[in-house]
Motif scaffolding. Structure first.
Motif: not given
Length: 843
Positions: A334-360
């Motif tokens: 089961y691939r951990a490659f799960v992420y949502n499209l993000l808003n770049e103007s939001n300084w705290t949004e970060d695709r790099a965080k997605a895998a841990v946020d979804f799976f941990q």
């Protein structure tokens, strides 16, 4: 009763196309002593055709014949004379008695002993015996006749490859070759190449292949195609390679033409009708393919359906499939490659965080036959990324690392990039979970957290070509090395590489030293001229994933941002002021990355947003490091041409010419990369290069500065991807273009480069002249000869170079470029460069 046969042997192929890869088994000269010392008999402890042990016997017989021109008798019972014996532990002990002093063997492990009366190649199972046979042949083919006695076991039981083949026969990231498995919506009739591929995989101990794209098509599950998959399994089974399938999560609603299921209106993983639908499909597959490996699922990512559509967890989605596989011993990846499209103007949004946020939060909720397949870094196969923190976050869940042989963002096999040094930055990284040693290779093996399953998966774009399977002879080193490291990740990249070189090109010391140097320099060079300091690979992420386009990183929701402006650059991933991605690591690693003082330079822009004038630990500013690295990397790529040229006559002409074609391409394209990135950031910052190189090219003749007849000046898709921001194209698709210029460089001998654009949708013809003396002609035909994602635009993906070496030129001579357009390709030219031979002047 003695049962022996003198088999017909497979002769050595005359043509060196590369099709045999590292299994050439080229004849060794001066091996008469070894020839006489080798046993005359190969005892095979399984006479069932199609078994891996039977295959091992065939391989040993044919390999010895090919290397030494020695015919052996193949026997299927005990031989009293000295023999090469291959089989399982159980069968060996039935025939020869208990093995002595053999360490415990794990599944797929083997024992190799060449010290006694008989040569013993004994596997814990049939697959292990075959692996031992390939190991022994590898030694012989490299001229290694050392007496050895050792056992070896795999670090992980998952050693898979993922094909991205589509049912129509195309391959996502296939770069110019068709699928060996599919065409026109079904499985191909001729599976010869599939069997050859299984042989290659087995030789480096890969035990399963997922044959279709993770962006799956539900038609794969039709009754006709399951029968076709069964035929693929049949040709791979003799090599111990199991077959798996990628699944489309929404298949129950898509009208699969299979009599064991009917169409549903939902794919909710908790709906009983959906559970039964997948149970029926799985039962049907195993009734036809009893050794089916399992499923690979990409869900809720990049538009793919998944459990989140129904507000179900990823674990609930995964367990739907795992439960159907469990009775058969099948595995769910089961691939951990799960992420949502993000808003770049939001300084705290970060695709790099997605895998841990979804799976941990789901750790411990996945079934024990599920393995979470985690990309080595948190984004997407970048040229350098920090180790994914998800490896440290799943203590009660099986994990495997996902690597990529296909070079999606890494030159697409048109650029030489030997990847194991990159992979080792992750495999050897210590995440220090609970302040204890937690090296990634020990996590994925299952050792660190005491998990039953684990290992490696790699995306591989094997294709139906007439010669090499990845489109490039040199790129095959990555497939070979992947298998070796999947078995034992403690191995170092250089010795593994050198085994591959000897097996692929022979034992000449100059071949070994030259290709070793080129390959070991290749990833640092590509890193330098593409994207360094952790800024990622600055490819065109919205289109081809191939050529340079740093602007494409910004102002979109894909989250591969660099946050570059005229003053500063880099993602702030600290907890103190940024996205707090650094906080996903265990405390000691977090502390290192949180502080700008302790973050290594090579990841500074991944973790910190800094001024362009920020001084690195090296003493350089960020912007000057960019300039210097891009020049250094491109300069290294130029040396690959001269290094390879030194092997002319030592490597057969067919493979040598294929490699030289690509090295010339890389030399030219690395200059495009260098200038595109440097010019982009110079134009953004207006900070000059300390050495005056950026934007200063005194040895170039810009095409738009030439006298034009039938040509006109044209803009390009991104200003920085053309020298001086423009090019020339013919005024129509039926008009021949002529561009002339009086050469004002000093008389002498020059290497001349013509930078032009090679687009998809036409094959232009070009010719170059000096004083009407024709230097040569070429075509814009990369769509047929090179193999990468192509473009319709004048940009960094299509800009390339044709070379003429050592040309006698006099000041006042006339340079002439003639371009004949074809269809959509209007014979576009960027510039011509004259480099004095031997002067040390570089473009």
């Amino acid at each position: 009763m003695r049962i022996c046969f003198l088999l017909a042997s497979v002769g050595v192929a005359v043509a060196e196309t590369g099709i045999d890869a590292w299994l050439r088994y080229a004849p060794l000269t001066g091996s008469s002593v070894v020839h006489s010392a080798l046993p005359n008999n190969v005892v095979v402890l399984n006479s069932s055709q199609g078994s891996p042990v039977y295959t091992a016997g065939q391989e040993l017989h044919n390999g010895i014949k090919s290397i030494f021109d020695k015919s052996t008798r193949v026997c299927y019972s005990k031989e009293t004379k000295s023999a090469l014996v291959v089989g399982t532990v159980a069968e060996y002990e039935k025939v020869y008695g208990a093995l002595q002093n053999v360490p415990e063997l794990a599944p797929d492990g083997f024992w190799l002993d060449t010290t006694g009366f008989n040569i013993q190649i004994v596997g814990q199972d049939e697959r292990g015996a075959l692996y031992g046979a390939f190991e022994y042949l590898s030694m012989l083919a490299q001229g290694n006749f050392t007496k050895v006695a050792y056992a070896t076991n795999p670090a992980g039981n998952i050693r898979w490859v993922n094909q991205w083949d589509n049912m129509d026969g195309s391959i996502e990231r296939g770069y110019g070759g068709a699928s060996i498995f599919f065409a026109n919506g079904t499985v191909v009739s001729d599976l010869t190449r599939a069997a050859q591929y299984a042989r290659l995989l087995a030789s480096v101990r890969i035990n399963a292949v997922v044959i279709n794209n993770v962006n799956a098509n539900s038609t794969t599950l039709s009754a006709e195609n399951i029968q076709g998959v069964s035929r693929i399994a049949d040709v791979m089974r003799p090599y111990g390679v199991q077959v798996g399938l990628s699944l489309d999560f929404a298949s129950p609603t898509e009208g699969v033409q299979n009599p064991v299921v009917h169409n549903l209106t939902t794919y909710d993983p908790l709906d009983e009708s959906v559970v039964q639908w997948w149970t029926n499909i799985t039962d049907n597959i195993y009734s036809i393919i009893p050794d089916f490996a399992g499923y690979l699922v990409k869900a809720d990512s990049e538009g793919q359906a998944g459990p989140l559509v129904y507000n179900r967890t990823l674990a609930q989605g995964a367990n739907l499939f795992a439960k159907t596989l469990e009775p058969y011993g099948g595995t769910l990846m089961y691939r951990a490659f799960v992420y949502n499209l993000l808003n770049e103007s939001n300084w705290t949004e970060d695709r790099a965080k997605a895998a841990v946020d979804f799976f941990q939060p789901l750790d411990g909720q996945f079934m024990d036959n599920t393995v979470i397949q985690i990309k080595y870094g948190p984004i997407d196969f970048q040229v350098r990324e920090p180790t994914s923190p998800l490896f440290a976050s799943l203590r009660e869940t099986n994990a495997a690392i996902e690597l990529e042989v296909a070079q999606e963002y890494l030159g697409q096999q048109c650029h030489l990039v030997y990847l194991p040094p990159l992979w080792k930055t992750v495999l050897d990284f210590d995440l220090q979970v609970d302040n204890e040693s937690s090296v990634v290779r020990n996590i994925i093996s299952g050792q660190r957290f005491n998990r039953p399953l684990g290992g490696s998966a790699a995306v591989v774009n094997t294709m139906l070509t007439n010669n090499v399977r990845l489109g490039s002879n040199l790129a095959m080193s990555n497939l070979y090395a992947y298998g070796r490291l999947a078995w034992d990740a403690t191995q170092e990249p250089e010795p593994v590489l050198q085994d591959w070189i000897r097996l692929t090109f022979g034992l000449h010391p100059r071949i070994l030293s030259t290709i070793t140097q080129m390959s070991m320099e290749s990833w640092p060079a590509y890193l330098n001229y593409s994207g360094n300091l952790g800024i990622q690979t600055l490819t065109d992420i919205l289109y081809t994933h191939f050529g340079p386009n740093p602007a494409s990183q910004e102002l979109n929701g894909y989250g591969q941002w660099t946050r570059a402006d005229s003053l500063s650059v880099g993602m702030d991933r600290t907890c103190s002021n940024g996205t707090c991605y650094s906080g996903q690591y265990p405390p000691k690693v977090y502390e290192m990355y949180e502080s700008i003082e302790t973050t290594p330079d090579d990841l500074i822009l991944w973790f910190h947003h800094v001024n362009w004038t920020h001084v690195l630990h090296s003493g350089k500013t960020v912007i000057q490091h960019f300039y210097d690295s891009h020049y250094s990397g491109a300069a290294t790529a130029q040396t690959f041409v001269t290094q390879l040229a030194s092997l002319s006559g030592l490597i057969d002409s067919e493979r040598y010419n294929e490699m030289m074609y690509r090295q010339l391409y890389q030399a030219g394209h690395s200059i495009v990369w260098r200038d595109s990135v440097n010019d982009y950031y110079y134009n953004m910052t207006l900070i000059p290069d300390d050495h005056g190189r950026v934007g200063h090219h005194p040895w170039r003749i810009e095409a738009e500065a030439m006298a034009l007849d039938g040509y006109r000046i044209s803009g390009v898709a991104l200003n920085e991807t053309a020298s001086n921001k423009s090019a020339i194209v013919t005024v129509s698709n039926s008009t021949t273009g002529i561009a002339t210029h009086i050469i004002d460089f000093p008389s002498g001998r020059y290497d001349i480069g013509v930078n032009y654009f090679d687009l998809y949708g036409g094959v232009s013809n070009f010719s170059a002249y000096v004083n009407n003396r024709k230097l040569g002609s070429w075509q814009g035909n990369a769509e047929f000869t090179l193999g990468h994602e192509l473009t319709y635009f004048l940009d960094g993906n299509s800009n390339t170079r044709h070379h003429f070496f050592d040309v006698d030129v006099k000041e006042g001579d006339e340079l002439k470029i003639v371009g004949v357009p074809d269809q959509m390709e209007a014979a576009p030219v960027d510039y011509v460069v004259f480099l004095p031979v031997g002067s040390g002047i570089v473009d």
